[in-house]
Design an enzyme around this catalytic site. Structure first.
Site, PDB file in Angstrom:
ATOM      1  N   TYR A 242      55.310  14.620  -7.976  1.00 15.09           N
ATOM      2  CA  TYR A 242      55.949  15.899  -8.317  1.00 15.09           C
ATOM      3  C   TYR A 242      55.401  17.038  -7.444  1.00 15.09           C
ATOM      4  CZ  TYR A 242      56.387  12.858 -12.382  1.00 15.09           C
ATOM      5  OH  TYR A 242      56.591  11.793 -13.207  1.00 15.09           O
ATOM      6  N   VAL A 260      51.841  10.386 -16.703  1.00 11.91           N
ATOM      7  CA  VAL A 260      51.009  11.246 -17.547  1.00 11.91           C
ATOM      8  C   VAL A 260      50.077  10.457 -18.484  1.00 11.91           C
ATOM      9  CG1 VAL A 260      52.490  13.303 -17.435  1.00 11.91           C
ATOM     10  CG2 VAL A 260      52.838  11.615 -19.275  1.00 11.91           C
TER      11      VAL A 260
HETATM   12  N1  GLU Z   1      57.586  10.043 -20.391  1.00 14.73           N
HETATM   13  C1  GLU Z   1      57.115  11.227 -19.715  1.00 14.73           C
HETATM   14  C2  GLU Z   1      58.146  12.313 -19.845  1.00 14.73           C
HETATM   15  O1  GLU Z   1      59.324  12.020 -19.798  1.00 14.73           O
HETATM   16  C3  GLU Z   1      56.857  10.867 -18.277  1.00 14.73           C
HETATM   17  C4  GLU Z   1      56.248  11.975 -17.473  1.00 14.73           C
HETATM   18  C5  GLU Z   1      55.248  11.466 -16.456  1.00 14.73           C
HETATM   19  O2  GLU Z   1      54.598  10.440 -16.658  1.00 14.73           O
HETATM   20  O3  GLU Z   1      55.105  12.114 -15.411  1.00 14.73           O
HETATM   21  O4  GLU Z   1      57.819  13.454 -20.012  1.00 14.73           O
END
Ligand code: GLU
Length: 306
Positions: A242, A260
């Site tokens: 990101y 995350v």
């Molecule tokens: N399941 C998390 C979400 O949709 C994933 C985000 C991530 O791992 O960066 O917010």
């Protein structure tokens, strides 16, 4: 020159331990908030069959967005270039769950790794597969050579109950005509893929097909063409972390994907795959220790793609 990977992992582990306590475990998904922040593991799987590990490398954790690489590979194999009419290939420079660009860019997400883009990929999966959950689970089990991998229903349910931003993103895309299926059906698959429980060695193994020009080394099955594998790695490089992707390229210098849950996987083409897990995150949702450990890894081994 022969590299002593075990020694390097041991050194990295010792040199990064002092960073514990500097980050924060993700708590916007309640089921993740209870993870022990002190867990820390690293695993390496090389293409010539060697494994190296240190710490909690065999403890399963919630892989979260690392799963986006698996669904992307599955769908890319199935639909090919058609994918790119509905999702872009540019870094977003925004947070993983940002809504800002999506409105001004007519519901076409910047890339397949921000949440919106991953949900478009999952929408393709739901359109192409009669049983998307079984297909993605089988795919991950085959790639990691571990038939015991599973979803964590508690995590999936916790995310469903609190996933208001993801619901907003997918509904916005639906309003632009960029989601084919029922939004709840797509969200259900998305939350399940994110809930997959894997340990660091499973993940290092499961990414090895990308280091191997698209061929699964465990059964020699071609998953992607060499060119498609190159593209997936390129996307990992420019958007896998990101709004930390530039920093990751700068400090680590490898294609990677974070989640995350605190995992980061990185690939060295034609050589190996490495996974670090440490649940405390920085302000961009990247494992704080994970990023430092990978930086030390490419510094100490003097291997990177740059
Ligand atoms: N399941 C998390 C979400 O949709 C994933 C985000 C991530 O791992 O960066 O917010």
């Amino acid at each position: 020159m022969d590299i002593n990977y075990q020694q390097i992992l041991t050194e990295i582990f010792a040199e990064t331990k002092s960073l514990k306590g500097r980050g924060k475990v993700a708590n916007y998904i309640p089921a993740l908030a209870g993870v022990d922040p002190n867990r820390y593991g690293i695993a390496i799987q090389t293409l010539n069959g060697e494994t190296f590990q240190v710490g909690d490398a065999m403890t399963p954790f919630s892989i979260q967005s690392i799963s986006k690489v698996f669904t992307l590979a599955w769908v890319f194999r199935e639909v090919g270039e058609k994918l790119w009419s509905r999702v872009g290939r540019e870094p977003s420079g925004t947070a993983f769950n940002s809504l800002i660009q999506l409105e001004t860019e007519n519901g076409i997400p910047r890339n397949p790794f921000v949440n919106a883009g991953a949900m478009v990929v999952t929408d393709f999966l739901v359109s192409c597969s009669k049983s998307p959950l079984t297909d993605i689970l089988d795919f991950v089990r085959t790639l990691s050579n571990n038939p015991n991998i599973n979803f964590n229903e508690t995590v999936a349910e916790s995310e469903r109950e609190t996933g208001f931003r993801n619901a907003a993103l997918i509904n916005l895309m639906k309003s632009f005509g960029n989601i084919e299926n029922d939004v709840n059906a797509v969200l259900d698959v998305y939350f399940h893929q994110c809930s997959l429980m894997m340990n660091s060695l499973d993940l290092a193994r499961a990414f090895l097909f990308l280091a191997n020009c698209g061929v699964n080394p465990w059964n020699n099955e071609r998953i992607l063409t060499a060119s498609q594998a190159k593209r997936v790695k390129a996307l990992m490089q420019v958007c896998g972390l990101y709004d930390d992707s530039g920093e990751f390229a700068f400090t680590v210098g490898l294609p990677g994907k974070s989640g995350v849950g605190g995992g980061i996987v990185a690939v060295i083409p034609n050589l190996l795959s490495i996974c670090v897990w440490s649940p405390e995150l920085n302000q961009h949702g990247t494992s704080l220790i994970g990023m430092k450990a990978l930086e030390l890894f490419t510094t100490k081994t003097v291997i990177s793609i740059f």
